[in-house]
Write a protein that holds these residues in place. Structure first.
Motif, PDB file in Angstrom:
ATOM      1  N   THR A 135       0.828  -1.206   0.000  1.00 50.52           N
ATOM      2  CA  THR A 135       0.000   0.000   0.000  1.00 50.52           C
ATOM      3  C   THR A 135       0.864   1.258   0.000  1.00 50.52           C
ATOM      4  OG1 THR A 135      -0.068   0.247   2.407  1.00 50.52           O
ATOM      5  CG2 THR A 135      -1.734  -1.206   1.410  1.00 50.52           C
ATOM      6  N   ASP A 136       0.261   2.346  -0.425  1.00 49.30           N
ATOM      7  CA  ASP A 136       0.934   3.643  -0.374  1.00 49.30           C
ATOM      8  C   ASP A 136       1.169   4.072   1.068  1.00 49.30           C
ATOM      9  OD1 ASP A 136       1.079   3.880  -3.116  1.00 49.30           O
ATOM     10  OD2 ASP A 136      -0.750   5.077  -3.275  1.00 49.30           O
ATOM     11  N   TYR A 137       0.294   3.649   1.968  1.00 49.82           N
ATOM     12  CA  TYR A 137       0.443   3.992   3.384  1.00 49.82           C
ATOM     13  C   TYR A 137       1.737   3.414   3.941  1.00 49.82           C
ATOM     14  CZ  TYR A 137      -0.568   4.580   8.314  1.00 49.82           C
ATOM     15  OH  TYR A 137      -0.489   4.931   9.631  1.00 49.82           O
ATOM     16  N   GLU A 138       2.028   2.153   3.622  1.00 49.32           N
ATOM     17  CA  GLU A 138       3.273   1.525   4.078  1.00 49.32           C
ATOM     18  C   GLU A 138       4.487   2.269   3.530  1.00 49.32           C
ATOM     19  OE1 GLU A 138       2.293  -3.145   4.694  1.00 49.32           O
ATOM     20  OE2 GLU A 138       2.068  -2.362   2.660  1.00 49.32           O
ATOM     21  N   GLN A 140       4.604   5.431   2.863  1.00 49.55           N
ATOM     22  CA  GLN A 140       4.668   6.682   3.612  1.00 49.55           C
ATOM     23  C   GLN A 140       5.313   6.460   4.981  1.00 49.55           C
ATOM     24  OE1 GLN A 140       0.854   8.530   4.191  1.00 49.55           O
ATOM     25  NE2 GLN A 140       1.744  10.422   4.965  1.00 49.55           N
ATOM     26  N   VAL A 141       4.981   5.356   5.640  1.00 49.23           N
ATOM     27  CA  VAL A 141       5.568   5.034   6.943  1.00 49.23           C
ATOM     28  C   VAL A 141       7.075   4.867   6.813  1.00 49.23           C
ATOM     29  CG1 VAL A 141       5.703   3.268   8.752  1.00 49.23           C
ATOM     30  CG2 VAL A 141       3.476   4.038   7.924  1.00 49.23           C
ATOM     31  N   SER A 156      -1.144  16.110   9.823  1.00 49.71           N
ATOM     32  CA  SER A 156      -1.048  15.889   8.390  1.00 49.71           C
ATOM     33  C   SER A 156      -2.139  16.656   7.670  1.00 49.71           C
ATOM     34  CB  SER A 156      -1.192  14.398   8.091  1.00 49.71           C
ATOM     35  OG  SER A 156      -1.236  14.181   6.706  1.00 49.71           O
ATOM     36  N   ASN A 188      -3.183  15.523   4.937  1.00 48.37           N
ATOM     37  CA  ASN A 188      -3.784  14.451   4.155  1.00 48.37           C
ATOM     38  C   ASN A 188      -5.125  14.070   4.769  1.00 48.37           C
ATOM     39  OD1 ASN A 188      -4.511  12.136   2.807  1.00 48.37           O
ATOM     40  ND2 ASN A 188      -2.509  11.167   2.965  1.00 48.37           N
ATOM     41  N   ALA A 212      -6.033  10.259   5.033  1.00 52.31           N
ATOM     42  CA  ALA A 212      -5.481   9.509   6.163  1.00 52.31           C
ATOM     43  C   ALA A 212      -6.318   9.746   7.415  1.00 52.31           C
ATOM     44  CB  ALA A 212      -4.032   9.908   6.408  1.00 52.31           C
ATOM     45  N   LYS A 261      -9.556   7.777   7.826  1.00 52.64           N
ATOM     46  CA  LYS A 261      -9.451   6.361   8.090  1.00 52.64           C
ATOM     47  C   LYS A 261      -9.335   6.034   9.577  1.00 52.64           C
ATOM     48  CE  LYS A 261      -7.396   5.188   3.683  1.00 52.64           C
ATOM     49  NZ  LYS A 261      -6.241   4.615   2.985  1.00 52.64           N
TER      50      LYS A 261
END
Length: 106
Positions: free
Chosen positions: A21-24, A26-27, A94, A96, A99, A102
């Motif tokens: 994922t894009d979230y991972e 970003q982390v 953020s 965003n 995010a 969620k």
């Protein structure tokens, strides 16, 4: 024997791993930023990893693992090193909205 090359930095790890994922992504990008800031600051101050270890009460090996991403450091280790290098820790909100939408509260 088909061996994978050893990864040396957070940047290498981010480039080499296949995230779902894009979230991972970003982390890992944020973790890489923190580690890069820590290494940069330590060098600016002319400190060795051993110097940082002595200031924080952790081992030089823990500082090295933090800087080379051979393991994910605990929050306590990151905080100790950051404070020893004169960083003020905090969070930024953020921009965003995706995010934030969620998040769930129990």
């Amino acid at each position: 024997m088909n061996e994978k090359p050893e990864l040396k930095t957070w940047s290498d790890r981010r480039k080499q791993l296949n995230y779902k994922t894009d979230y991972e992504k970003q982390v890992i990008a944020e973790m890489a930023r923190v580690v890069n800031d820590i290494v940069r600051r330590r060098k600016e101050l002319g400190l060795t990893q051993r110097d940082v270890a002595e200031r924080t009460g952790i081992t030089q090996a823990q500082v090295a693992r933090l800087e080379t991403s051979t393991s994910v450091p605990s929050m306590e280790t990151v905080m100790k090193v950051a404070l020893a290098l004169g960083f003020k820790l905090g969070f930024e909100e953020s921009t965003n909205e995706q995010a934030a939408s969620k998040l769930t509260y129990v």
